[in-house]
Scaffold this motif. Structure first.
Motif, mmCIF file in Angstrom:
data_model
loop_
_atom_site.group_PDB
_atom_site.id
_atom_site.type_symbol
_atom_site.label_atom_id
_atom_site.label_comp_id
_atom_site.label_asym_id
_atom_site.label_seq_id
_atom_site.Cartn_x
_atom_site.Cartn_y
_atom_site.Cartn_z
ATOM 1 N N HIS A 57 16.350 -12.557 22.782
ATOM 2 C CA HIS A 57 16.841 -11.165 21.564
ATOM 3 C C HIS A 57 16.389 -10.260 21.482
ATOM 4 O O HIS A 57 16.157 -8.505 22.059
ATOM 5 C CB HIS A 57 17.907 -11.137 20.997
ATOM 6 N N GLN A 63 12.620 -9.966 22.733
ATOM 7 C CA GLN A 63 12.257 -9.063 24.078
ATOM 8 C C GLN A 63 13.431 -8.665 23.940
ATOM 9 O O GLN A 63 12.080 -6.965 25.330
ATOM 10 C CB GLN A 63 11.814 -11.111 25.055
ATOM 11 N N GLU A 64 14.304 -8.857 24.795
ATOM 12 C CA GLU A 64 15.000 -7.852 25.493
ATOM 13 C C GLU A 64 15.239 -6.494 24.355
ATOM 14 O O GLU A 64 15.295 -4.835 25.162
ATOM 15 C CB GLU A 64 16.316 -7.894 25.705
ATOM 16 N N ASP A 65 14.935 -6.447 23.446
ATOM 17 C CA ASP A 65 15.283 -5.046 22.576
ATOM 18 C C ASP A 65 13.967 -4.320 22.783
ATOM 19 O O ASP A 65 13.676 -3.073 21.812
ATOM 20 C CB ASP A 65 15.091 -5.269 20.689
ATOM 21 N N ALA A 66 12.247 -4.845 22.704
ATOM 22 C CA ALA A 66 11.294 -4.902 23.017
ATOM 23 C C ALA A 66 11.016 -3.913 24.311
ATOM 24 O O ALA A 66 9.437 -3.674 24.202
ATOM 25 C CB ALA A 66 10.156 -5.196 22.288
ATOM 26 N N GLY A 67 11.869 -4.131 25.315
ATOM 27 C CA GLY A 67 11.378 -4.238 26.659
ATOM 28 C C GLY A 67 10.488 -4.808 27.373
ATOM 29 O O GLY A 67 10.283 -4.815 28.535
ATOM 30 N N LEU A 68 10.058 -6.136 26.482
ATOM 31 C CA LEU A 68 9.886 -7.355 27.616
ATOM 32 C C LEU A 68 10.530 -8.223 28.703
ATOM 33 O O LEU A 68 9.812 -8.590 29.511
ATOM 34 C CB LEU A 68 9.257 -8.114 26.423
ATOM 35 N N GLU A 69 12.035 -7.592 29.114
ATOM 36 C CA GLU A 69 12.357 -8.797 29.614
ATOM 37 C C GLU A 69 13.219 -8.021 30.296
ATOM 38 O O GLU A 69 13.557 -6.875 30.042
ATOM 39 C CB GLU A 69 13.415 -9.591 28.657
ATOM 40 N N LEU A 70 13.404 -8.686 31.752
ATOM 41 C CA LEU A 70 13.304 -7.693 32.348
ATOM 42 C C LEU A 70 15.105 -7.347 32.697
ATOM 43 O O LEU A 70 16.064 -8.207 32.019
ATOM 44 C CB LEU A 70 13.796 -8.121 34.439
ATOM 45 N N ALA A 71 15.667 -5.952 33.284
ATOM 46 C CA ALA A 71 17.012 -5.824 33.127
ATOM 47 C C ALA A 71 17.524 -7.361 33.651
ATOM 48 O O ALA A 71 17.601 -6.558 35.553
ATOM 49 C CB ALA A 71 17.105 -4.060 33.760
#
Length: 450
Positions: free
Chosen positions: A217, A219-227
Protein backbone atom coordinates in the motif's frame (compact mmCIF):
# COMPACT_ATOMS: atom_id res chain seq x y z
CA UNK A 1 -31.75 -43.77 0.34
CA UNK A 2 -32.75 -46.15 -2.46
CA UNK A 3 -30.38 -48.22 -4.58
CA UNK A 4 -30.89 -45.83 -7.48
CA UNK A 5 -30.13 -42.79 -5.31
CA UNK A 6 -27.00 -44.48 -3.94
CA UNK A 7 -25.88 -45.14 -7.51
CA UNK A 8 -26.41 -41.49 -8.47
CA UNK A 9 -24.56 -40.20 -5.41
CA UNK A 10 -21.62 -42.60 -5.57
CA UNK A 11 -21.29 -42.92 -9.36
CA UNK A 12 -21.25 -46.73 -9.10
CA UNK A 13 -23.49 -49.04 -11.12
CA UNK A 14 -26.60 -50.51 -9.41
CA UNK A 15 -25.57 -54.08 -10.29
CA UNK A 16 -22.19 -53.56 -8.62
CA UNK A 17 -23.85 -52.10 -5.53
CA UNK A 18 -26.11 -55.16 -5.27
CA UNK A 19 -23.04 -57.43 -5.33
CA UNK A 20 -21.29 -55.32 -2.71
CA UNK A 21 -24.37 -55.40 -0.51
CA UNK A 22 -24.40 -59.19 -0.72
CA UNK A 23 -20.82 -59.19 0.56
CA UNK A 24 -21.69 -56.84 3.42
CA UNK A 25 -19.61 -53.95 2.06
CA UNK A 26 -22.55 -51.55 1.74
CA UNK A 27 -26.06 -51.47 3.17
CA UNK A 28 -27.53 -53.09 6.23
CA UNK A 29 -30.77 -54.96 6.52
CA UNK A 30 -33.66 -54.17 4.21
CA UNK A 31 -33.70 -52.41 0.87
CA UNK A 32 -32.66 -48.94 1.97
CA UNK A 33 -29.18 -47.45 2.32
CA UNK A 34 -27.73 -44.91 4.74
CA UNK A 35 -25.83 -41.74 3.78
CA UNK A 36 -22.51 -43.30 4.85
CA UNK A 37 -23.04 -46.01 2.22
CA UNK A 38 -22.18 -43.35 -0.37
CA UNK A 39 -18.66 -43.12 1.04
CA UNK A 40 -18.44 -46.89 1.48
CA UNK A 41 -19.30 -47.34 -2.19
CA UNK A 42 -16.78 -44.72 -3.29
CA UNK A 43 -14.02 -46.41 -1.27
CA UNK A 44 -14.85 -49.88 -2.64
CA UNK A 45 -14.91 -48.50 -6.18
CA UNK A 46 -11.53 -46.82 -5.63
CA UNK A 47 -9.99 -50.02 -4.26
CA UNK A 48 -11.20 -51.96 -7.28
CA UNK A 49 -9.77 -49.36 -9.67
CA UNK A 50 -6.44 -49.65 -7.84
CA UNK A 51 -6.31 -53.36 -8.65
CA UNK A 52 -7.48 -54.84 -5.33
CA UNK A 53 -9.91 -57.71 -5.87
CA UNK A 54 -13.42 -57.64 -4.47
CA UNK A 55 -12.69 -60.86 -2.57
CA UNK A 56 -9.66 -59.30 -0.88
CA UNK A 57 -11.68 -56.20 0.07
CA UNK A 58 -14.49 -58.29 1.58
CA UNK A 59 -12.03 -60.57 3.45
CA UNK A 60 -10.11 -57.64 4.96
CA UNK A 61 -13.34 -55.94 5.99
CA UNK A 62 -14.65 -59.11 7.67
CA UNK A 63 -11.40 -59.61 9.58
CA UNK A 64 -10.54 -55.99 10.44
CA UNK A 65 -13.79 -54.04 10.02
CA UNK A 66 -11.67 -51.62 8.01
CA UNK A 67 -14.49 -49.73 6.25
CA UNK A 68 -16.20 -48.91 9.54
CA UNK A 69 -12.83 -47.80 10.94
CA UNK A 70 -12.26 -45.55 7.91
CA UNK A 71 -15.70 -43.97 8.26
CA UNK A 72 -15.19 -43.47 11.98
CA UNK A 73 -11.86 -41.72 11.42
CA UNK A 74 -12.46 -39.69 8.30
CA UNK A 75 -16.12 -39.39 7.39
CA UNK A 76 -18.44 -36.65 8.58
CA UNK A 77 -22.08 -37.74 8.33
CA UNK A 78 -23.70 -35.90 5.46
CA UNK A 79 -27.30 -35.09 4.73
CA UNK A 80 -29.10 -37.39 2.34
CA UNK A 81 -30.88 -34.36 0.86
CA UNK A 82 -29.52 -33.74 -2.63
CA UNK A 83 -29.49 -30.51 -4.60
CA UNK A 84 -28.86 -30.10 -8.29
CA UNK A 85 -26.77 -27.20 -9.53
CA UNK A 86 -29.98 -25.56 -10.76
CA UNK A 87 -31.46 -25.76 -7.26
CA UNK A 88 -28.24 -24.47 -5.73
CA UNK A 89 -28.14 -21.55 -8.17
CA UNK A 90 -31.73 -20.65 -7.33
CA UNK A 91 -30.96 -20.78 -3.59
CA UNK A 92 -27.84 -18.64 -4.00
CA UNK A 93 -29.32 -16.13 -6.41
CA UNK A 94 -26.61 -16.85 -9.00
CA UNK A 95 -26.81 -18.17 -12.52
CA UNK A 96 -26.08 -21.86 -13.03
CA UNK A 97 -22.89 -21.18 -15.00
CA UNK A 98 -21.40 -19.20 -12.09
CA UNK A 99 -22.29 -21.95 -9.60
CA UNK A 100 -20.76 -24.56 -11.91
CA UNK A 101 -17.53 -22.53 -12.11
CA UNK A 102 -17.36 -22.31 -8.32
CA UNK A 103 -18.13 -26.00 -7.95
CA UNK A 104 -15.37 -26.93 -10.36
CA UNK A 105 -12.91 -24.54 -8.70
CA UNK A 106 -13.56 -26.31 -5.40
CA UNK A 107 -12.55 -29.49 -7.26
CA UNK A 108 -15.57 -31.67 -6.56
CA UNK A 109 -16.96 -31.93 -10.10
CA UNK A 110 -15.69 -35.53 -10.16
CA UNK A 111 -18.41 -36.35 -7.63
CA UNK A 112 -21.08 -35.38 -10.15
CA UNK A 113 -23.20 -32.28 -9.96
CA UNK A 114 -25.07 -33.25 -6.82
CA UNK A 115 -24.69 -31.17 -3.66
CA UNK A 116 -25.69 -31.86 -0.08
CA UNK A 117 -26.44 -29.38 2.72
CA UNK A 118 -22.76 -28.89 3.63
CA UNK A 119 -21.81 -28.26 0.00
CA UNK A 120 -24.62 -25.74 -0.34
CA UNK A 121 -23.53 -23.95 2.85
CA UNK A 122 -19.95 -23.70 1.55
CA UNK A 123 -21.20 -22.10 -1.68
CA UNK A 124 -23.38 -19.71 0.31
CA UNK A 125 -20.29 -18.63 2.26
CA UNK A 126 -18.42 -17.95 -0.98
CA UNK A 127 -21.45 -16.01 -2.25
CA UNK A 128 -21.13 -13.67 0.75
CA UNK A 129 -17.64 -12.77 -0.48
CA UNK A 130 -19.07 -11.91 -3.91
CA UNK A 131 -21.73 -9.73 -2.33
CA UNK A 132 -19.01 -7.97 -0.30
CA UNK A 133 -17.26 -6.89 -3.50
CA UNK A 134 -14.86 -9.79 -4.06
CA UNK A 135 -15.01 -10.41 -7.86
CA UNK A 136 -15.69 -13.88 -9.18
CA UNK A 137 -12.28 -14.12 -10.87
CA UNK A 138 -10.51 -13.59 -7.54
CA UNK A 139 -12.92 -15.89 -5.71
CA UNK A 140 -12.25 -18.73 -8.14
CA UNK A 141 -8.51 -18.30 -7.57
CA UNK A 142 -8.97 -18.33 -3.80
CA UNK A 143 -11.18 -21.44 -3.99
CA UNK A 144 -8.47 -23.27 -5.96
CA UNK A 145 -5.82 -22.19 -3.43
CA UNK A 146 -7.96 -23.49 -0.54
CA UNK A 147 -8.58 -26.76 -2.38
CA UNK A 148 -4.94 -27.36 -3.30
CA UNK A 149 -3.36 -26.16 -0.05
CA UNK A 150 -5.77 -27.85 2.34
CA UNK A 151 -5.82 -30.97 0.19
CA UNK A 152 -2.06 -31.13 0.64
CA UNK A 153 -2.47 -30.59 4.39
CA UNK A 154 -4.98 -33.42 4.60
CA UNK A 155 -2.74 -35.68 2.53
CA UNK A 156 0.22 -34.96 4.84
CA UNK A 157 -1.88 -35.60 7.95
CA UNK A 158 -3.11 -38.92 6.61
CA UNK A 159 0.15 -40.24 5.20
CA UNK A 160 2.36 -39.16 8.09
CA UNK A 161 -0.08 -40.73 10.54
CA UNK A 162 0.00 -43.94 8.49
CA UNK A 163 3.80 -44.10 8.22
CA UNK A 164 4.71 -42.95 11.74
CA UNK A 165 1.83 -44.24 13.86
CA UNK A 166 0.06 -47.11 12.11
CA UNK A 167 3.23 -48.68 10.69
CA UNK A 168 5.04 -48.44 14.02
CA UNK A 169 2.15 -50.12 15.80
CA UNK A 170 2.28 -52.81 13.14
CA UNK A 171 6.06 -53.19 13.54
CA UNK A 172 5.45 -53.57 17.29
CA UNK A 173 3.55 -56.77 16.66
CA UNK A 174 -0.08 -55.68 16.38
CA UNK A 175 -2.23 -57.04 13.57
CA UNK A 176 -5.86 -57.54 12.53
CA UNK A 177 -8.53 -55.89 14.62
CA UNK A 178 -6.08 -55.11 17.42
CA UNK A 179 -4.02 -53.01 15.00
CA UNK A 180 -7.12 -51.22 13.71
CA UNK A 181 -8.35 -50.49 17.23
CA UNK A 182 -4.97 -49.18 18.39
CA UNK A 183 -4.69 -47.00 15.28
CA UNK A 184 -8.21 -45.65 15.83
CA UNK A 185 -7.41 -44.90 19.48
CA UNK A 186 -4.38 -42.82 18.48
CA UNK A 187 -6.38 -41.06 15.80
CA UNK A 188 -9.20 -40.27 18.23
CA UNK A 189 -6.74 -38.48 20.51
CA UNK A 190 -5.18 -36.44 17.69
CA UNK A 191 -8.22 -35.58 15.58
CA UNK A 192 -9.60 -32.84 17.87
CA UNK A 193 -6.27 -31.02 17.57
CA UNK A 194 -6.39 -30.62 13.78
CA UNK A 195 -8.74 -27.68 13.32
CA UNK A 196 -7.33 -25.56 16.21
CA UNK A 197 -3.78 -25.98 14.92
CA UNK A 198 -4.87 -25.18 11.36
CA UNK A 199 -6.44 -21.98 12.65
CA UNK A 200 -3.24 -21.13 14.55
CA UNK A 201 -1.03 -21.50 11.46
CA UNK A 202 -3.50 -19.58 9.32
CA UNK A 203 -3.50 -16.68 11.78
CA UNK A 204 0.30 -16.60 11.86
CA UNK A 205 0.44 -16.65 8.06
CA UNK A 206 -2.20 -13.94 7.84
CA UNK A 207 -0.18 -11.70 10.14
CA UNK A 208 2.86 -11.94 7.85
CA UNK A 209 0.75 -11.43 4.72
CA UNK A 210 -0.94 -8.38 6.25
CA UNK A 211 2.43 -6.80 7.05
CA UNK A 212 3.54 -7.27 3.45
CA UNK A 213 0.23 -5.81 2.27
CA UNK A 214 0.92 -2.63 4.27
CA UNK A 215 4.28 -2.38 2.49
CA UNK A 216 2.53 -2.71 -0.87
CA UNK A 217 0.00 0.00 0.00
CA UNK A 218 2.68 2.49 0.99
CA UNK A 219 4.84 1.66 -2.02
CA UNK A 220 1.85 2.40 -4.24
CA UNK A 221 1.20 5.69 -2.42
CA UNK A 222 4.85 6.69 -2.82
CA UNK A 223 4.85 5.81 -6.52
CA UNK A 224 7.37 3.02 -5.97
CA UNK A 225 5.05 0.32 -7.27
CA UNK A 226 4.16 0.05 -10.95
CA UNK A 227 0.77 1.00 -12.29
CA UNK A 228 -0.66 -2.39 -13.13
CA UNK A 229 -1.59 -3.01 -16.76
CA UNK A 230 -3.55 -6.09 -15.67
CA UNK A 231 -5.10 -7.04 -12.31
CA UNK A 232 -2.80 -8.39 -9.59
CA UNK A 233 0.49 -7.21 -11.07
CA UNK A 234 3.30 -6.14 -8.75
CA UNK A 235 7.08 -5.95 -8.49
CA UNK A 236 8.93 -8.51 -6.42
CA UNK A 237 12.31 -10.18 -6.20
CA UNK A 238 12.28 -13.88 -7.07
CA UNK A 239 15.03 -16.26 -5.92
CA UNK A 240 15.45 -19.86 -6.99
CA UNK A 241 17.89 -22.06 -5.10
CA UNK A 242 18.79 -25.74 -5.38
CA UNK A 243 21.62 -28.20 -4.82
CA UNK A 244 24.04 -28.40 -7.71
CA UNK A 245 24.40 -32.21 -7.78
CA UNK A 246 21.27 -33.56 -6.14
CA UNK A 247 20.33 -35.93 -8.98
CA UNK A 248 23.68 -37.81 -9.08
CA UNK A 249 23.71 -37.79 -5.27
CA UNK A 250 20.31 -39.52 -5.21
CA UNK A 251 21.40 -42.09 -7.78
CA UNK A 252 24.62 -42.85 -5.90
CA UNK A 253 23.34 -42.83 -2.32
CA UNK A 254 19.70 -43.86 -2.67
CA UNK A 255 16.42 -42.16 -1.86
CA UNK A 256 16.65 -42.42 1.94
CA UNK A 257 20.08 -40.79 2.19
CA UNK A 258 19.09 -38.12 -0.33
CA UNK A 259 15.95 -37.37 1.71
CA UNK A 260 18.17 -36.81 4.76
CA UNK A 261 20.29 -34.31 2.81
CA UNK A 262 17.13 -32.60 1.56
CA UNK A 263 15.77 -32.29 5.11
CA UNK A 264 18.98 -30.53 6.19
CA UNK A 265 18.83 -28.24 3.15
CA UNK A 266 15.17 -27.42 3.80
CA UNK A 267 16.01 -26.37 7.36
CA UNK A 268 18.76 -24.05 6.10
CA UNK A 269 16.56 -22.48 3.41
CA UNK A 270 13.50 -21.94 5.60
CA UNK A 271 15.50 -20.44 8.47
CA UNK A 272 17.28 -18.03 6.09
CA UNK A 273 14.00 -17.02 4.42
CA UNK A 274 12.39 -16.34 7.78
CA UNK A 275 15.32 -14.20 8.93
CA UNK A 276 15.28 -12.23 5.67
CA UNK A 277 11.49 -11.66 5.69
CA UNK A 278 10.83 -13.61 2.52
CA UNK A 279 8.38 -16.38 1.73
CA UNK A 280 8.68 -19.91 0.39
CA UNK A 281 6.32 -20.03 -2.60
CA UNK A 282 6.93 -23.68 -3.41
CA UNK A 283 9.38 -26.54 -3.20
CA UNK A 284 9.86 -29.19 -5.87
CA UNK A 285 12.45 -31.74 -4.81
CA UNK A 286 15.60 -29.84 -3.88
CA UNK A 287 14.51 -26.64 -5.68
CA UNK A 288 12.91 -23.77 -3.77
CA UNK A 289 11.16 -20.72 -5.20
CA UNK A 290 11.36 -17.78 -2.80
CA UNK A 291 9.87 -14.30 -3.08
CA UNK A 292 10.83 -11.02 -1.39
CA UNK A 293 9.46 -7.49 -1.44
CA UNK A 294 13.00 -6.17 -0.83
CA UNK A 295 15.75 -6.98 -3.36
CA UNK A 296 18.50 -6.47 -0.77
CA UNK A 297 16.90 -8.99 1.56
CA UNK A 298 16.81 -11.52 -1.31
CA UNK A 299 20.55 -11.14 -1.96
CA UNK A 300 21.29 -11.46 1.75
CA UNK A 301 19.17 -14.60 1.88
CA UNK A 302 20.89 -16.19 -1.12
CA UNK A 303 24.33 -15.54 0.34
CA UNK A 304 23.25 -16.80 3.76
CA UNK A 305 22.01 -20.05 2.25
CA UNK A 306 25.32 -20.38 0.39
CA UNK A 307 27.33 -19.74 3.57
CA UNK A 308 25.33 -22.20 5.65
CA UNK A 309 25.44 -25.01 3.10
CA UNK A 310 29.18 -24.50 2.53
CA UNK A 311 29.74 -25.02 6.26
CA UNK A 312 27.68 -28.22 6.41
CA UNK A 313 29.81 -31.40 6.60
CA UNK A 314 29.25 -33.99 3.87
CA UNK A 315 27.00 -31.70 1.87
CA UNK A 316 26.58 -30.72 -1.80
CA UNK A 317 27.01 -27.13 -2.98
CA UNK A 318 24.06 -24.79 -3.37
CA UNK A 319 23.47 -22.41 -6.27
CA UNK A 320 20.99 -19.57 -6.73
CA UNK A 321 19.49 -17.21 -9.31
CA UNK A 322 17.85 -13.87 -8.40
CA UNK A 323 15.89 -11.40 -10.53
CA UNK A 324 13.70 -8.38 -9.79
CA UNK A 325 10.76 -7.20 -11.85
CA UNK A 326 7.01 -7.33 -12.52
CA UNK A 327 5.04 -10.51 -11.93
CA UNK A 328 1.41 -11.55 -12.01
CA UNK A 329 -0.07 -12.95 -8.82
CA UNK A 330 -2.21 -15.96 -9.66
CA UNK A 331 -3.67 -18.58 -7.31
CA UNK A 332 -1.06 -18.08 -4.61
CA UNK A 333 1.80 -18.24 -7.12
CA UNK A 334 3.79 -15.78 -9.23
CA UNK A 335 4.07 -16.04 -13.01
CA UNK A 336 5.79 -14.07 -15.76
CA UNK A 337 9.12 -13.31 -17.37
CA UNK A 338 10.69 -12.26 -14.05
CA UNK A 339 10.08 -15.73 -12.62
CA UNK A 340 11.46 -17.40 -15.75
CA UNK A 341 14.66 -15.33 -15.71
CA UNK A 342 15.31 -16.07 -12.02
CA UNK A 343 14.86 -19.79 -12.67
CA UNK A 344 17.22 -19.72 -15.67
CA UNK A 345 19.84 -17.81 -13.67
CA UNK A 346 19.75 -20.60 -11.10
CA UNK A 347 20.20 -23.15 -13.91
CA UNK A 348 23.18 -21.13 -15.18
CA UNK A 349 24.83 -20.86 -11.76
CA UNK A 350 27.75 -23.05 -10.84
CA UNK A 351 28.60 -24.51 -7.46
CA UNK A 352 28.41 -21.87 -4.69
CA UNK A 353 27.29 -19.14 -7.10
CA UNK A 354 24.54 -16.59 -6.50
CA UNK A 355 23.85 -15.16 -9.96
CA UNK A 356 21.80 -11.99 -10.32
CA UNK A 357 20.52 -9.83 -13.16
CA UNK A 358 21.32 -6.19 -13.88
CA UNK A 359 17.82 -5.22 -12.69
CA UNK A 360 18.43 -6.98 -9.40
CA UNK A 361 21.87 -5.38 -9.00
CA UNK A 362 20.34 -1.91 -9.37
CA UNK A 363 17.60 -2.51 -6.83
CA UNK A 364 19.93 -4.24 -4.35
CA UNK A 365 22.62 -1.54 -4.43
CA UNK A 366 23.97 -0.83 -0.99
CA UNK A 367 23.73 -4.30 0.52
CA UNK A 368 26.35 -4.14 3.30
CA UNK A 369 29.49 -6.14 2.60
CA UNK A 370 28.38 -7.42 -0.83
CA UNK A 371 29.97 -6.88 -4.24
CA UNK A 372 28.42 -7.66 -7.60
CA UNK A 373 31.08 -9.09 -9.90
CA UNK A 374 30.25 -8.61 -13.61
CA UNK A 375 30.29 -11.84 -15.63
CA UNK A 376 29.26 -10.34 -18.96
CA UNK A 377 26.23 -11.05 -21.08
CA UNK A 378 24.73 -14.54 -21.04
CA UNK A 379 22.06 -16.13 -23.19
CA UNK A 380 19.79 -18.03 -20.84
CA UNK A 381 17.77 -21.03 -21.96
CA UNK A 382 14.31 -19.95 -23.09
CA UNK A 383 15.08 -16.22 -22.77
CA UNK A 384 15.19 -14.38 -26.10
CA UNK A 385 17.63 -11.57 -25.30
CA UNK A 386 21.02 -11.83 -23.67
CA UNK A 387 21.15 -10.33 -20.18
CA UNK A 388 23.92 -8.89 -18.07
CA UNK A 389 24.82 -11.33 -15.31
CA UNK A 390 26.59 -10.64 -12.01
CA UNK A 391 27.79 -12.85 -9.19
CA UNK A 392 26.88 -11.64 -5.72
CA UNK A 393 29.83 -12.25 -3.38
CA UNK A 394 30.69 -11.34 0.19
CA UNK A 395 33.32 -8.61 0.39
CA UNK A 396 36.56 -9.48 2.24
CA UNK A 397 35.24 -12.95 2.82
CA UNK A 398 37.55 -15.17 4.82
CA UNK A 399 39.18 -17.80 2.66
CA UNK A 400 37.19 -21.01 2.92
CA UNK A 401 38.88 -24.18 4.04
CA UNK A 402 39.75 -26.53 1.20
CA UNK A 403 36.95 -28.87 0.26
CA UNK A 404 37.00 -31.87 -2.04
CA UNK A 405 34.20 -32.92 -4.37
CA UNK A 406 33.23 -36.57 -4.68
CA UNK A 407 33.22 -37.13 -8.48
CA UNK A 408 30.34 -39.62 -8.24
CA UNK A 409 27.71 -37.98 -6.03
CA UNK A 410 28.96 -34.38 -5.93
CA UNK A 411 29.15 -34.30 -2.13
CA UNK A 412 31.64 -31.77 -0.79
CA UNK A 413 34.07 -33.05 1.82
CA UNK A 414 36.29 -31.28 4.33
CA UNK A 415 39.88 -32.27 5.03
CA UNK A 416 39.02 -35.07 7.45
CA UNK A 417 35.79 -36.25 5.85
CA UNK A 418 36.68 -38.48 2.84
CA UNK A 419 35.89 -42.14 3.48
CA UNK A 420 38.06 -43.33 0.57
CA UNK A 421 40.81 -42.03 -1.71
CA UNK A 422 42.07 -43.12 -5.10
CA UNK A 423 45.05 -41.91 -7.14
CA UNK A 424 44.00 -41.54 -10.78
CA UNK A 425 46.46 -40.25 -13.40
CA UNK A 426 48.54 -38.54 -10.77
CA UNK A 427 45.49 -36.88 -9.20
CA UNK A 428 43.99 -37.97 -5.90
CA UNK A 429 40.22 -38.41 -5.93
CA UNK A 430 38.17 -38.22 -2.72
CA UNK A 431 34.98 -40.18 -2.03
CA UNK A 432 32.32 -39.83 0.62
CA UNK A 433 31.78 -43.59 0.87
CA UNK A 434 33.09 -46.95 -0.28
CA UNK A 435 29.99 -47.18 -2.45
CA UNK A 436 30.95 -44.08 -4.45
CA UNK A 437 34.52 -45.41 -4.79
CA UNK A 438 33.21 -48.70 -6.18
CA UNK A 439 30.97 -46.90 -8.65
CA UNK A 440 33.92 -44.84 -9.87
CA UNK A 441 36.21 -47.85 -10.24
CA UNK A 442 33.52 -49.75 -12.17
CA UNK A 443 33.06 -46.94 -14.75
CA UNK A 444 35.55 -44.06 -14.35
CA UNK A 445 34.72 -42.72 -17.80
CA UNK A 446 31.27 -41.73 -16.54
CA UNK A 447 32.65 -39.26 -14.01
CA UNK A 448 34.46 -36.27 -15.43
CA UNK A 449 36.14 -33.61 -13.33
CA UNK A 450 33.94 -31.79 -10.82
Amino acid sequence: MTLEELSEWSGERPEDLREWRALGLVGGGGDEFAPDDVERARVVGLLLRRGISLEAIAKTDREQNILASYLHSNFTPRSARAYSLDEAASSLGLDVAAVRRLWRAIGFHRQMERLDEEDLQALKTLKVAVDAGFPEEALLQLARVYTDALGRVADAETRLFHFYVHERLKAGGLSGRALVEATDASGDRMRPLVEPILLYFHRRGLEQAAREDIVLHLQEDAGLELAADVPAQLRVTVLFVDLSSFTPLTEAMGDAAAAGVLARFSDVVREAVSRCEGRVVKQIGDAFMLVFSDARAAVTCGLEIERRTAEEPHFPAARSGVHHGPVLYREGDYVGVTVNVAARLADEAGRHQVLVSEALRRHAAGVPGVDFVPLGKRRLRGVVDEIEVFAAVRRAQAEAAERFVDPVCGMELGAGEPAARLLVGGRERMFCSQGCLQRFVAAPERYGPR
